[in-house]
Each structure stands twice: as structure tokens, then as C-alpha cells.
Design a protein around this motif. Structure first.
Motif, PDB file in Angstrom:
ATOM      1  N   GLU A 518       0.833  -1.176   0.025  1.00 55.97           N
ATOM      2  CA  GLU A 518      -0.069   0.143  -0.070  1.00 55.97           C
ATOM      3  C   GLU A 518       0.904   1.382   0.150  1.00 55.97           C
ATOM      4  O   GLU A 518       0.272   2.102   0.012  1.00 55.97           O
ATOM      5  N   GLY A 519       2.157   1.137  -0.143  1.00 55.93           N
ATOM      6  CA  GLY A 519       3.109   2.356  -0.202  1.00 55.93           C
ATOM      7  C   GLY A 519       3.342   2.596   1.271  1.00 55.93           C
ATOM      8  O   GLY A 519       3.672   4.234   1.153  1.00 55.93           O
ATOM      9  N   LYS A 520       3.116   2.151   2.305  1.00 52.62           N
ATOM     10  CA  LYS A 520       3.491   2.647   3.444  1.00 52.62           C
ATOM     11  C   LYS A 520       4.564   1.604   4.137  1.00 52.62           C
ATOM     12  O   LYS A 520       4.697   0.473   4.057  1.00 52.62           O
ATOM     13  N   LEU A 521       5.489   2.536   5.106  1.00 51.28           N
ATOM     14  CA  LEU A 521       6.258   1.670   5.899  1.00 51.28           C
ATOM     15  C   LEU A 521       5.807   1.677   7.237  1.00 51.28           C
ATOM     16  O   LEU A 521       5.588   2.993   7.597  1.00 51.28           O
ATOM     17  N   LYS A 695      12.300  -0.776  -6.090  1.00 50.43           N
ATOM     18  CA  LYS A 695      10.984  -0.523  -6.604  1.00 50.43           C
ATOM     19  C   LYS A 695      10.157  -1.299  -5.655  1.00 50.43           C
ATOM     20  O   LYS A 695      10.509  -2.327  -5.073  1.00 50.43           O
ATOM     21  N   ARG A 696       8.957  -0.835  -5.653  1.00 51.40           N
ATOM     22  CA  ARG A 696       8.067  -1.456  -4.577  1.00 51.40           C
ATOM     23  C   ARG A 696       7.915  -2.917  -4.948  1.00 51.40           C
ATOM     24  O   ARG A 696       7.855  -3.656  -3.729  1.00 51.40           O
ATOM     25  N   ASN A 697       7.647  -3.302  -6.115  1.00 51.97           N
ATOM     26  CA  ASN A 697       7.401  -4.887  -6.371  1.00 51.97           C
ATOM     27  C   ASN A 697       8.515  -5.455  -5.981  1.00 51.97           C
ATOM     28  O   ASN A 697       8.327  -6.846  -5.530  1.00 51.97           O
ATOM     29  N   ALA A 722      12.334   2.427  -2.132  1.00 53.02           N
ATOM     30  CA  ALA A 722      11.886   1.191  -2.687  1.00 53.02           C
ATOM     31  C   ALA A 722      10.128   1.453  -2.665  1.00 53.02           C
ATOM     32  O   ALA A 722       9.625   1.046  -3.634  1.00 53.02           O
ATOM     33  N   VAL A 723       9.837   1.622  -1.329  1.00 51.97           N
ATOM     34  CA  VAL A 723       8.464   1.483  -1.127  1.00 51.97           C
ATOM     35  C   VAL A 723       7.592   2.699  -1.880  1.00 51.97           C
ATOM     36  O   VAL A 723       6.476   2.494  -2.294  1.00 51.97           O
ATOM     37  N   ALA A 774      -4.385   7.056  -5.533  1.00 46.57           N
ATOM     38  CA  ALA A 774      -3.312   7.944  -5.323  1.00 46.57           C
ATOM     39  C   ALA A 774      -2.084   7.623  -4.553  1.00 46.57           C
ATOM     40  O   ALA A 774      -2.584   6.957  -3.569  1.00 46.57           O
ATOM     41  N   GLU A 775      -1.016   7.705  -4.992  1.00 48.46           N
ATOM     42  CA  GLU A 775       0.052   7.251  -4.423  1.00 48.46           C
ATOM     43  C   GLU A 775       0.640   8.259  -3.331  1.00 48.46           C
ATOM     44  O   GLU A 775       0.927   9.197  -3.828  1.00 48.46           O
ATOM     45  N   PRO A 776       0.592   7.979  -2.030  1.00 42.15           N
ATOM     46  CA  PRO A 776       1.106   9.027  -1.181  1.00 42.15           C
ATOM     47  C   PRO A 776       2.655   9.220  -1.165  1.00 42.15           C
ATOM     48  O   PRO A 776       3.403   8.079  -1.310  1.00 42.15           O
ATOM     49  N   ALA A 777       3.019  10.453  -1.468  1.00 44.52           N
ATOM     50  CA  ALA A 777       4.502  10.607  -1.844  1.00 44.52           C
ATOM     51  C   ALA A 777       5.281  10.572  -0.435  1.00 44.52           C
ATOM     52  O   ALA A 777       6.182  11.150  -0.123  1.00 44.52           O
ATOM     53  N   THR A 778       4.406   9.838   0.755  1.00 50.77           N
ATOM     54  CA  THR A 778       4.823  10.343   2.020  1.00 50.77           C
ATOM     55  C   THR A 778       5.240   9.104   2.770  1.00 50.77           C
ATOM     56  O   THR A 778       4.969   8.985   3.920  1.00 50.77           O
TER      57      THR A 778
END
Ligand SMILES: Nc1ncnc2c1ncn2[C@@H]1O[C@H](COP(=O)(O)OP(=O)(O)OP(=O)(O)O)[C@@H](O)[C@H]1O
Length: 823
Positions: A518-521, A695-697, A722-723, A774-778
């Protein structure tokens, strides 16, 4: 060659012949030689086409001194010696080599054409007319002569262009006696047809042949090379024409601007399209092969899913069967899982995707059980005759993934190659037709466009086929993103499982994987958990940290097969190349220097070493990505004939030194190589040195390989990067073709960002696509600082031993070692 000598004589014996590169060692009975040679025999070695024992040849080359075998003749060129007398030539032409030519005809030919008969016939077959040899007889004779003489001419010619024995063999295998003609007409054809010939090699040959810089063949070759590179390196099935032209210009260098204007390039493109080599569609260029493969996949799927052919068990019967299975297996499927099982049983083609722990394996089992009940299938594979295929076919792209399927289902599973009876070359059209039944393909994200085309060719109407995978993992090594495109097209019924079912919620690895996706760490990334930890350190410290973690694992008697370092790159401090010996020296050291080991170039091999198979070898039942153990070393005094015995499960294979390029040490591998495999402990070093790869994947795929323990090592910023970084979607046309084949509108958005599916089966039409997420840039790491090491801690042995940052503390389920150093 200044000091070229010659040897002419009869081949007494072929001592050695390597079919893969034409290398041969011959014993020659000398008739004449320029050498000062006291004996009547000599050993001759070199790259030769077909050499026949008993025939005479002349060789040019030099005398070399082999450290073990003494003086030998190293041949640079060779030529078949024509019989030099009338009777000799008659006997030659009347021999079994030339069917249909008897003694009488042979005499007519030799008397009519003289001792140069063979060269004259090859130069102009019509000379045979005057000897009364016409029609089919003449054609057969010419073809046989070409075959006999062709290969040697070709090999000599190819060597003359500086092509090695290996490449010469490949080229000859492809074009046979036409090799030199094809190369002389268009050397750039090699770029398209021969694996291993790049633009530079072809361009070198073209220069020798005097091709102009702006020759259309050269521009065409450069264009092919750009498309091949895009397919091989990026996984793209097309390149936008504008981009391709730009890449051609940079491939050809500075002055190319003058002759590679858009107009010139368009002309080249049009001629390639007219020759059916390339396809131009909507401003994108495809190779004909990939374009056709995409269309075939789309039309096969549409044919197989044809409405009239859907199974007619009826909803009620399906539901009843599923509930029966649910009861028997003592499980409660959740709503989405029920929809998936029902969907799989009520369609001929079905897609199932989901992250780790969401129940894909559970659903595979449920579908298998329900299908067997609905069709009253005997589930004991032993009750089937040897020539009968078990009607429940489970397969995966790699041997390890297939093995996991067997472990989780207790049913036979195989690689896709083995299921289809494919040889080494996966473009083989000899794939067998599959029998009626249920086919489940797992790890679908690893299946590329070529393999999917071949697989679908083998699927018969009436079969039920379920494609299972995690669409968020890395795409296939080969071109395409087949599974992601199939899902994104909305053309095929599918379900995405999203609820994490894994019971042992102590496992924070699965949660971490879903967060990454989900684009989060998570805020606790750097915190030590029972099953995962993070050792923050700069790149130069990574090898030491890896060594310390592995030493701790070794002390706790972890099985080395279950401990896997996965790195994004080969080079660099934290790369595969550097880390392999680090881990080897912990698990399988040679401290005393007295253990038997062989030098394999990049690495040394010892008994007990963990090694990785790098290529498919169906003949020996070992496939790319499989891990084996070195169980034997045969050392030769001079090192030339060393061989390794490697055991993959129960399969023991011998690797002579010439085949060591097919294996490598496997303590550390790339993340790509680990796709389809799982390990008890994954050690994942990430640093900004591999920034380009982050990269995330990639990190998602690595993390999901860990079953029990995950040790992340390196720079937190690298994990963060990466994430945050979504891999670019590959350029592929499959999604569009599926929509076209199924006559539905193409959904917008990209496969990576499709929203989670609703519990109901996503039906092919109407297609519903929500806004891309939407991809959080954060995606920031929020370190939990309490008691943790700062990001650039320098590790000391003492810290690890004291347990200050022992990454393994609190980890349970340690397996006893079953790994011993036996020699
Ligand atoms: N409906 C359910 N009720 C209870 N447990 C479930 C259910 N579905 C799955 N599980 C359990 O959750 C765990 C994960 O399921 P499963 O192995 O099928 O997931 P997966 O998607 O195949 O995971 P992975 O990709 O990580 O192998 C298993 O222990 C399984 O028994």
C-alpha cells in the motif's frame, strides 16, 4: 597467420566432440605436413563442422604444447580433401553418402567434369546436365554435396568473420548451408534470429563486408536490436516508434543523425513491416513474434471462455458441494473466498489473485476438492495407468513453486515445461495437448508472453483453468506482464483476496508486506519483532552485518537451505557477488585450507555448498531457479576434467567443468531468482548503491519470500525509496487485445493501481474501474527510537554477541541442522 603450418591426412578417430560448440579432437594419420614431425599420426583440435571418420582433410594452423597431452596441432581452418585420382573420386561419388548415384553415373560425372567435379557442381549445378544427370537425381546429389561440404565451408566462413565456435554452431543450426549467403546479404539478420548476437557483432561483420553506414539493412538491424533489448531488459512487448527511432540514433553514434531522420527511419520501418518482421500499431512497434503471441493469447482465452462452453453444474449444486468441502475440511471460507471458489467452478477460465496469507492455497485446495466431487474424480493418482494423465493438473513456472504446490495440496504438481513436455527451448511447438480436466497454474506473475502462448495452445476446450498469483509481485523475467494484463483487462472473471487469514499473527512479516504494497512503511520498521528485525548500517558495513547474522543463525543450527540472502543487484558491497562468499565462509568454510575445493572462476565450490541452477534442463529434470547441494567433487590433476556432483532433492546430476556456467553459489541470489520460492529466513540487504533497482514490487517480492524470519539490513532510506517507487508498467498490448477479443471497452488506469476487488466475482463486463489509488508521496519511515540503534550504527561482533542488536533474539521454531560437512 604468419607461421601457419599444414597437416593433411585421414581421420583415424574422433576422440572428442562437443555438440554445443563444434569443438573436436581428432587423431589424424598423416599423408603430408609442413611440420617437422617424426611420427605418422598427430592429434588435431579445433572447431570443425561435420567430420567423418575415414575421410581425409587438410588443416592449417600451429603446433601447440598441451601441458598434459604434449604436442598437438591447433587447426585454424580445415578443408575436406577431395579424392585426387579418378578412381578415388568415382568411389567417393558412388558411396552411400550420395543416394541414387551408382558407379556408372559417378564415372560419367568424373569423366565429364574432371577431378574438380565437386567444386564445379557446387558452383553451377547445371554442369550435371551434360553428364546426363538431371531432375530429382541431380537435385539430390547437389543437396547431399552441399550438406557434406556445406558445414565445413560455413564454419570456415564464420570463423573468418571472427565468430566463435559456439556462435558458429548456433548460426549453422539455424540457417544450415545458407548461413554465409544470409550473412552476406544481411548480417543484421543475425540480431533477430540468433540468441547471443547483438548489434555490435553484426555491425562488425557488416563492416568487413563493406556495408555503408546508412545501409537500410544497418538501420533495420539497429531497430531490431532496440526492440530485442526492450523485450529482454525491460520486458516490453513494444516500443513507441518515436522512442525507438531515438534509441536507434544513440545506438549508431554521433554521426548517425545525418542518415537517421524520421523519414529515413520510417522507410526502414515500412520495409520491415512489409517483410512481416515488425508490426506498427497505434504508433508502437512490435516484433511480429510478440505481436502474434499477444493476439493468440487473447483469442485462445476468448475461445476457451466461450459462453456456450461454461460448466453446467448449476449454482445450487456448486454451493452444496462447497459447503460439503467446508464441513469436511473444518473451515469457514469468508465471503470473498466463497465467491472465488464458486467463480472458479462456474467458469472455464478464472483468475485468482491476492497477497500473502490471504488464502490462495486454501482456495486451490477447495477448488480441487469441489471439482473432484462435482466430476466424481478418483483422487488417488496411483489408480491411473502410466499413460493416463491425472485429470487434476497442478503446475507452476519453477520447480520450487511446483514443489510447494505438492506440499500444500498433497497432489502431484510439475513445472509448466514438464506438464507440456517442452524441451530446453521454450518456443518449442511440440507441446502436448492436455487432457480434459482441471488445470491450476500457480505463481502466474512469473509466466511470460511466450510461455503463456504455448500453454494456451495445449489447453483444450472444456477444460477448467484457474490462474493463481500475486499480481503485485515482480513480473516475469521474459517479456510481458501477462497476469497483470489479464486482470486489468476486466475481460476474464476474477477475484482478488484481500483479507489476511494467517493465524499466527505474531507474524508481522505478512503485515509488513501488505503495508509495503500500500506504499507505507510501518512506524515500527526499525523495531525488533519476534519474526523480523532491521539492522541499520551503511553499505560498506553490510557484508559484515550479513556475516554476523548468518553466524548467529549457524550457531542456532539453522538449516543453510532455509537461510537466504536476497539482494537487488549483483554488484556493490551489498550485491550478490560480494555476499555469496561471505555466507559460504560461515556455513561451509575452508578455514584450514585443507578441504577439497575446486576453483570455478567466480567462486570456489566445496562439498556441502548450496548452488543455484541457472538454466532449464528438462532432460535432466532440473530447472532454472532450483537449489541443490554439491555432494561430490571429482578433481583432475590438471583441473581440466574436474566435475561436480550436485543433488537437487533426490536428483543427482554430474556437471563437468564445461557446464559450470549453468550453476552458481546460491547463498545469496537476486530477488528475481527467488520468485516462486520461500525460505525460513530471508536476509534482505538494501542500500542506496542499488538506487536504480529500488522498486516497490521488488522489495514486496523479497519480503513475501520469508516464511518465519526477515532480517533487513542496510539503509532505511533505501527501503523508503523502494516503497515509494512504483515500477513503471511494462509496455504491452495484451490488455488491449483481450478487450478487443472479448468485445469490451478497454479500462483506463494501470494494472499496478487497480483497486481491491469487491467480494463478488469481477465479471468480464461491464467493466467497472474506480479511480486509481493516489500514491502517497509520504511513505516515510517513522522510527521508533526507544532502545534502537541509530541508522548508521557501525556493527561490532560484540554487539551482536551481547544481543544488543541480535536479530535472531526471540525467534522461535529453529530447525535442527541436517547439514553436515561430509567429504
Ligand atoms: N477462511 C479461513 N479460515 C481460517 N483460516 C484460513 C482461512 N483462509 C485461509 N486460512 C489460513 O490462513 C493461512 C494463509 O492461507 P494460505 O496459505 O491459503 O494463503 P496464501 O495466499 O496461499 O499465502 P501465501 O501466498 O503466503 O502462501 C493458512 O494458515 C490458512 O489455513
Amino acid at each position: 597467420m604468419n607461421d601457419a603450418e599444414s597437416v593433411t591426412g585421414k581421420v583415424e578417430s574422433i576422440f572428442f566432440s562437443n555438440p554445443s560448440n563444434l569443438f573436436k579432437i581428432l587423431l589424424i594419420k598423416i599423408k603430408a605436413t609442413t611440420l617437422k614431425w617424426g611420427e605418422d599420426e598427430i592429434v588435431v583440435k579445433g572447431s570443425f563442422g561435420d567430420i567423418t571418420e575415414g575421410d581425409s582433410y587438410s588443416f592449417t594452423g600451429t603446433l601447440v604444447d598441451h601441458p598434459k597431452y604434449g604436442k598437438q596441432f591447433q587447426a585454424a581452418t580445415y578443408k575436406s580433401e577431395q579424392p585426387t585420382s579418378r578412381d578415388g573420386l568415382v568411389a567417393y561419388l558412388a558411396s552411400e553418402r550420395f543416394p541414387g548415384i551408382g558407379k556408372k553415373t559417378a564415372e560419367r560425372i568424373v569423366d565429364g567434369l574432371g577431378l574438380n567435379a565437386v567444386d564445379d557442381i557446387l558452383a553451377d549445378p547445371h554442369v550435371l546436365d551434360d553428364c546426363g544427370v538431371r531432375g530429382e537425381k541431380a537435385a539430390t546429389l547437389v543437396a547431399s554435396l552441399k550438406e557434406n561440404r556445406g558445414m565445413e565451408q560455413v564454419v570456415i566462413g564464420l570463423n573468418g568473420f571472427g565468430l566463435s565456435g559456439n556462435l558458429a554452431a548456433k548460426i549453422y543450426a539455424q540457417y544450415r548451408e545458407d548461413s554465409l549467403d544470409i550473412i552476406k546479404t544481411n548480417p543484421y539478420q543475425l540480431v533477430e534470429d540468433i540468441d547471443g548476437v547483438g548489434f555490435r557483432t553484426a555491425d562488425g561483420i557488416a563492416q568487413q563486408l563493406g556495408f555503408a553506414k546508412d545501409a537500410p539493412q544497418r538501420l533495420g538491424g539497429a531497430l531490431s536490436s532496440v526492440l530485442n533489448t526492450a523485450a529482454d531488459s525491460e520486458g516490453d512487448t513494444f516500443v513507441e516508434a518515436k522512442t525507438a527511432f531515438g534509441q536507434v540514433r544513440s545506438l549508431l553514434g554521433d554521426h548517425a543523425q545525418q542518415y537517421t531522420g524520421d523519414e529515413a527511419m520510417l522507410k526502414v520501418l515500412q520495409s520491415q513491416v512489409a517483410d512481416h518482421k515488425l508490426v506498427l500499431e497505434d504508433g508502437n512497434i512490435y516484433t511480429q513474434t510478440l505481436y502474434q503471441a499477444e493476439w493468440q493469447i487473447a483469442s485462445q482465452l476468448s475461445g476457451l471462455l466461450d459462453e456456450g462452453s461454461a460448466p453446467d453444474y448449476g449454482d445450487e449444486r456448486i454451493d452444496k458441494t462447497i459447503h460439503g468441502v467446508e464441513k469436511r475440511l473444518e473451515i469457514d471460507y469468508d465471503e470473498t473466498q466463497l465467491a472465488a471458489i464458486h467463480g472458479a467452478l462456474s467458469h472455464r477460465i478464472f483468475l485468482l489473485t491476492g497477497g500473502p496469507g490471504t488464502g490462495k492455497t486454501t482456495i486451490i485446495n477447495a477448488v480441487v476438492q469441489s471439482y473432484a466431487e462435482l466430476n466424481q474424480i478418483d483422487m488417488d493418482p496411483n489408480n491411473y495407468k502410466s499413460d493416463e494423465m491425472f485429470p487434476i493438473m497442478l503446475a507452476a513456472p519453477t520447480g520450487r513453486a511446483a514443489k510447494r504446490m505438492t506440499e500444500t495440496t498433497n497432489l502431484p504438481a510439475s513445472t509448466i515445461h514438464r506438464l507440456l513436455g517442452l524441451g530446453v527451448d521454450q518456443t518449442d511447438y511440440e507441446a502436448r495437448d492436455l487432457p480434459d480436466g482441471l488445470l491450476i497454474i500457480d505463481e502466474m506473475s512469473m509466466v511470460d508472453t511466450y510461455l503463456m502462448k504455448i500453454l494456451l495452445n495445449s489447453v483444450q476446450p472444456g477444460m477448467t483453468v484457474i490462474f493463481v498469483g500475486d499480481k503485485d509481485q515482480l513480473p516475469s523475467v521474459g517479456p510481458g506482464q501477462v497476469f497483470a494484463d489479464m486482470l486489468a483487462s476486466g475481460a476474464l472473471p476474477s477475484v482478488e483476496l484481500t483479507h489476511i487469514h494467517r493465524q499466527d499473527t505474531d507474524s508481522t512479516i505478512v503485515q509488513l508486506a501488505h503495508a509495503i504494497n500500500e506504499g507505507k512503511l510501518p512506524a515500527d520498521l526499525l523495531k525488533k519483532h519476534a519474526d523480523r528485525s532491521f539492522i541499520a548500517c551503511p553499505p560498506a558495513q553490510v557484508p559484515r552485518a550479513v556475516m554476523q547474522v548468518v553466524s548467529a543463525a549457524a550457531r542456532r543450527e539453522f538449516d543453510p537451505l532455509g537461510v537466504q540472502v536476497l539482494a537487488p543487484m549483483y554488484r556493490g558491497d551489498a550485491g550478490v557477488d560480494n555476499l555469496n562468499p561471505v555466507v559460504q565462509n560461515v556455513f561451509n568454510p575452508n578455514d584450514t585450507g585443507k578441504r577439497k575445493e575446486v576453483d570455478g572462476g567466480q567462486y570456489k565450490y566445496r562439498i556441502g555448498d548450496k548452488v543455484l541452477q541457472l538454466v532449464n534442463n528438462p532432460d535432466k529434470n532440473v530447472f532454472n531457479g532450483e537449489i541443490g547441494i554439491v555432494t561430490g567433487i571429482d578433481k583432475d590433476e590438471k583441473g581440466k576434467n574436474d566435475s561436480l556432483t550436485i543433488t537437487f532433492d533426490d536428483n543427482e546430476i554430474s556437471y563437468p567443468r564445461s557446464e559450470w556456467g549453468k550453476i552458481t553459489l546460491a547463498y545469496a541470489t537476486s530477488i528475481h531468482k527467488a520468485q516462486g520460492s520461500e525460505f525460513d529466513m530471508v536476509i534482505l540487504p538494501l542500500t542506496m548503491q542499488s538506487r536504480r533497482m529500488l522498486k516497490r514490487n521488488l522489495v514486496y517480492t523479497a519480503v513475501t519470500r520469508a516464511k518465519q524470519f526477515l532480517i533487513m539490513i542496510g539503509e532505511p532510506a533505501a527501503f523508503e525509496l523502494a516503497v515509494q517507487t512504483l515500477a513503471a508498467n511494462r509496455n504491452t498490448g495484451l490488455k488491449k487485445r483481450l478487450c478487443s477479443a472479448f468485445s469490451i471497452e478497454e479500462p483506463a488506469g494501470d494494472a499496478e493501481q487497480q483497486p481491491a476487488a469487491t467480494p463478488a466475482v469481477s465479471q468480464p463486463a461491464p467493466v467497472q474501474v474506480s479511480e486509481p489509488v493516489a500514491e502517497p508521496a509520504t511513505a516515510a519511515v517513522a522510527p521508533d527510537t526507544a532502545g534502537e540503534e541509530p541508522a548508521d550504527t557501525i556493527l561490532t561482533e560484540d554487539m551482536v554477541i551481547r544481543g544488543t542488536i541480535d536479530p535472531l533474539i526471540g525467534m522461535h521454531g529453529v530447525k535442527p541442522a541436517d547439514f553436515e560437512h561430509k567429504e
